[in-house]
Design a protein around this motif. Structure first.
Motif, short mmCIF file in Angstrom:
data_model
loop_
_atom_site.label_atom_id
_atom_site.label_comp_id
_atom_site.label_asym_id
_atom_site.label_seq_id
_atom_site.Cartn_x
_atom_site.Cartn_y
_atom_site.Cartn_z
N LYS A 1 0.87 -1.17 0.00
CA LYS A 1 0.00 0.00 0.00
C LYS A 1 0.90 1.22 0.00
N LYS A 2 0.79 2.08 -1.00
CA LYS A 2 1.70 3.21 -1.07
C LYS A 2 1.43 4.18 0.07
N ASN A 3 2.51 4.83 0.52
CA ASN A 3 2.41 5.80 1.60
C ASN A 3 2.80 7.19 1.11
N ALA A 4 2.97 8.12 2.04
CA ALA A 4 3.25 9.52 1.67
C ALA A 4 4.62 9.69 1.04
N ASN A 5 5.50 8.68 1.12
CA ASN A 5 6.81 8.77 0.46
C ASN A 5 6.73 8.46 -1.03
N PHE A 6 5.61 7.94 -1.50
CA PHE A 6 5.55 7.32 -2.82
C PHE A 6 6.01 8.26 -3.93
N ASN A 7 5.55 9.49 -3.92
CA ASN A 7 5.83 10.41 -5.03
C ASN A 7 7.06 11.28 -4.81
N LYS A 8 7.81 11.03 -3.75
CA LYS A 8 9.02 11.81 -3.52
C LYS A 8 10.08 11.47 -4.57
N ALA A 9 10.80 12.48 -5.02
CA ALA A 9 11.82 12.27 -6.04
C ALA A 9 12.97 11.43 -5.47
N PHE A 10 13.56 10.60 -6.31
CA PHE A 10 14.73 9.83 -5.92
C PHE A 10 15.94 10.77 -5.87
N SER A 11 16.79 10.59 -4.87
CA SER A 11 17.96 11.46 -4.73
C SER A 11 19.18 10.61 -4.43
N TYR A 12 20.35 11.18 -4.68
CA TYR A 12 21.59 10.48 -4.38
C TYR A 12 22.63 11.51 -3.95
N ASN A 13 23.75 11.03 -3.46
CA ASN A 13 24.83 11.89 -2.98
C ASN A 13 25.54 12.54 -4.17
N LYS A 14 25.36 13.85 -4.34
CA LYS A 14 25.92 14.55 -5.50
C LYS A 14 27.26 15.22 -5.20
N SER A 15 27.74 15.08 -3.97
CA SER A 15 29.02 15.71 -3.63
C SER A 15 30.21 14.90 -4.13
N GLY A 16 30.04 13.56 -4.18
CA GLY A 16 31.14 12.69 -4.58
C GLY A 16 31.98 12.19 -3.42
N ILE A 17 31.59 12.49 -2.17
CA ILE A 17 32.35 11.99 -1.03
C ILE A 17 31.45 11.12 -0.15
N ASP A 18 32.05 10.10 0.45
CA ASP A 18 31.39 9.28 1.46
C ASP A 18 32.07 9.56 2.79
N ILE A 19 31.27 9.71 3.83
CA ILE A 19 31.83 10.01 5.14
C ILE A 19 31.38 8.96 6.15
N GLU A 20 32.20 8.78 7.18
CA GLU A 20 31.88 7.85 8.26
C GLU A 20 32.20 8.50 9.59
N HIS A 21 31.59 7.96 10.64
CA HIS A 21 31.85 8.40 12.00
C HIS A 21 33.06 7.64 12.51
N HIS A 22 34.22 8.31 12.59
CA HIS A 22 35.46 7.68 13.04
C HIS A 22 35.93 8.34 14.32
N GLY A 23 35.59 7.75 15.43
CA GLY A 23 36.08 8.24 16.71
C GLY A 23 35.50 9.59 17.09
N VAL A 24 36.28 10.34 17.84
CA VAL A 24 35.84 11.64 18.34
C VAL A 24 36.94 12.67 18.11
N ARG A 25 36.57 13.94 18.25
CA ARG A 25 37.54 15.02 18.20
C ARG A 25 37.29 15.95 19.38
#
Length: 450
Positions: A311-335
């Motif tokens: 059963k489709k929900n309110a997300n159904f018609n939302k546009a598909f998106s992707y990461n356009k920056s070209g970088i992937d980031i992760e949580h590595h420790g603390v600063r």
């Protein structure tokens, strides 16, 4: 004595084991017939609390996996039953080598008000399978078939809960906007027949349904069936499998059709690599439907009766998106940062807690009116060649300090990533730390599939 076996298996997105078991089923306690469990939705993945041998952990609910898997990120805590263990070496998706695993039986596992004894669990000793830095929250494992086979599973992506119910036959009419779709199974994993439209050709495809895959679609290129990428694509990092990184072409299909539901301009990835070639041979499988599509529906899985209700929900018609920056980031420790948030109470200097701070260092410098606190460190771990971020000079290992003028301590990891999925041409300013020095960069998101 432990026995060591060498087993080479091919996985879906993460891992699958073609093993038969005589384990008992989950049972509700206190006479219940159903239970609702709230989840976190992180990068399209369902994260639920699971109690393993009386220890509460966080697991991804993954319909593409057949046996529960525990990751080796518990800092030496002994969770699994230490008896009846066997060591294995496994090979799966990715560009790496075999990895070590342990099979443990006779484990107790609890999900909400349901409990199961004598559960077999596999522990994977491979750092690339640690989802905690990738999602920014503790992830201890994945679970799939053992839940789906014992319950009717309702997934409500909008309200963020799953409902587990005792299996029963679907009686009466469906809701007016619901559609019932037959499920086929191979190695205990669910498949449906759908249709993709590529260059105006409507192509039937057999697709794995995988709640543990965050992408929209994966398709395996097959020129004999006209399943090929168009010229409108770019090479991208797709994620991690059991044996390392996964790469391929990222593109769009004109439409994905599931029964009468039509999703236009769906994102698609065409993965490449030796392990993908093996997957293509599995019962005419053409690819995977992942959670970027599934989250647009309210889902009801009934493995016992072999059907899925959509059963489709309110997300159904939302546009598909992707990461356009070209970088992937992760949580590595603390600063460490200086916290200048303070106020006077009864003539004393009192420091207010920074929302994202994970710990305080007790030493205070009264002359400069600050104290040091630790906050998450978001590090660049992958850069797409010729992407906006790479062309402007960002580098692997850079630690992000600010995005668009705001300190990243105010964001979760997923909120920062979401900024990179903005519209074509959106301006991003980024302050990073590299070898102890700050660097400020400015670039614009670029939609390579426009």
């Amino acid at each position: 004595m432990k026995r060591t076996k060498f087993i080479f298996v091919v996985l879906t997105l993460l891992v699958g084991f073609n093993l038969q078991s005589q384990e008992q089923a989950f049972q509700f306690i206190d006479g219940k017939t159903s239970d609702k469990i709230h989840f976190q939705l992180i990068n399209n993945l369902i994260v639920i609390p699971i109690v393993v041998n009386n220890m509460t952990l966080s697991f991804i609910l993954d319909s593409g996996v057949t046996k529960p898997i525990l990751f080796d990120n518990l800092n030496g805590l002994e969770v699994l039953n230490s008896e009846n263990k066997e060591s294995f070496f496994l090979k799966g998706l990715g560009d790496g080598l075999v990895v070590e695993a342990v099979k443990s039986t006779q484990n107790k596992i609890e999900i909400g008000k349901a409990v199961k004894h004598h559960q077999t669990i596999f522990a994977i000793y491979n750092g690339s399978m640690d989802y905690t830095p990738k999602l920014g929250v503790p992830i201890h494992g994945i679970i799939g078939y053992d839940v789906f086979k014992d319950f009717v599973v309702d997934i409500n992506y909008r309200s963020k809960y799953i409902k587990l119910s005792k299996p029963k036959r679907q009686d009466g009419d469906l809701c007016r906007k619901c559609e019932k779709i037959p499920l086929k199974f191979h190695n205990s994993k669910p498949y449906i027949i759908a249709e993709v439209t590529i260059e105006n050709k409507q192509i039937p495809v057999k697709m794995l349904l995988d709640t543990g895959a965050s992408d929209a679609l994966w398709l395996f290129e097959d020129a004999s069936k006209d399943i090929v990428s168009t010229d409108n694509y770019f090479q991208d990092f797709l994620g991690y499998g059991l044996s390392g990184g996964l790469y391929g072409k990222r593109s769009k299909v004109e439409a994905l059709t599931i029964n009468s539901f039509i999703l236009n301009e769906s994102l698609v990835a065409f993965p490449t690599g030796e392990s993908i070639e093996t997957l293509k041979k599995i019962k005419d499988r053409n690819g995977t439907i992942g959670a970027e599509v599934l989250k647009r529906f309210h889902l009801t899985f009934n493995y016992k009766e072999s059907y899925l209700i959509l059963k489709k929900n309110a997300n159904f018609n939302k546009a598909f998106s992707y990461n356009k920056s070209g970088i992937d980031i992760e949580h590595h420790g603390v600063r460490l940062i200086k916290n200048y948030n303070y106020k006077l109470e009864n003539g004393r200097l009192v420091y207010e807690q920074t929302p994202a701070a994970t710990n305080y260092i007790t030493n205070v410098n009264p002359q400069n009116d600050f104290r040091l606190v630790t906050v998450p460190a978001f590090e660049i771990v992958n850069i797409r060649p010729n992407s906006p971020a790479q062309l402007i000079g960002l580098q692997l290992g850079d630690v992000i300090l600010e995005v668009n003028g705001s300190d990243v301590e105010k964001y979760t990891l997923q909120e920062v990533i979401q900024l990179f999925k903005g519209p074509d041409g959106k301006k991003i300013t980024m302050l990073v730390e590299r070898q102890g020095k700050p660097f400020l960069y400015e670039f614009y998101l670029k939609d390579l599939l426009n």
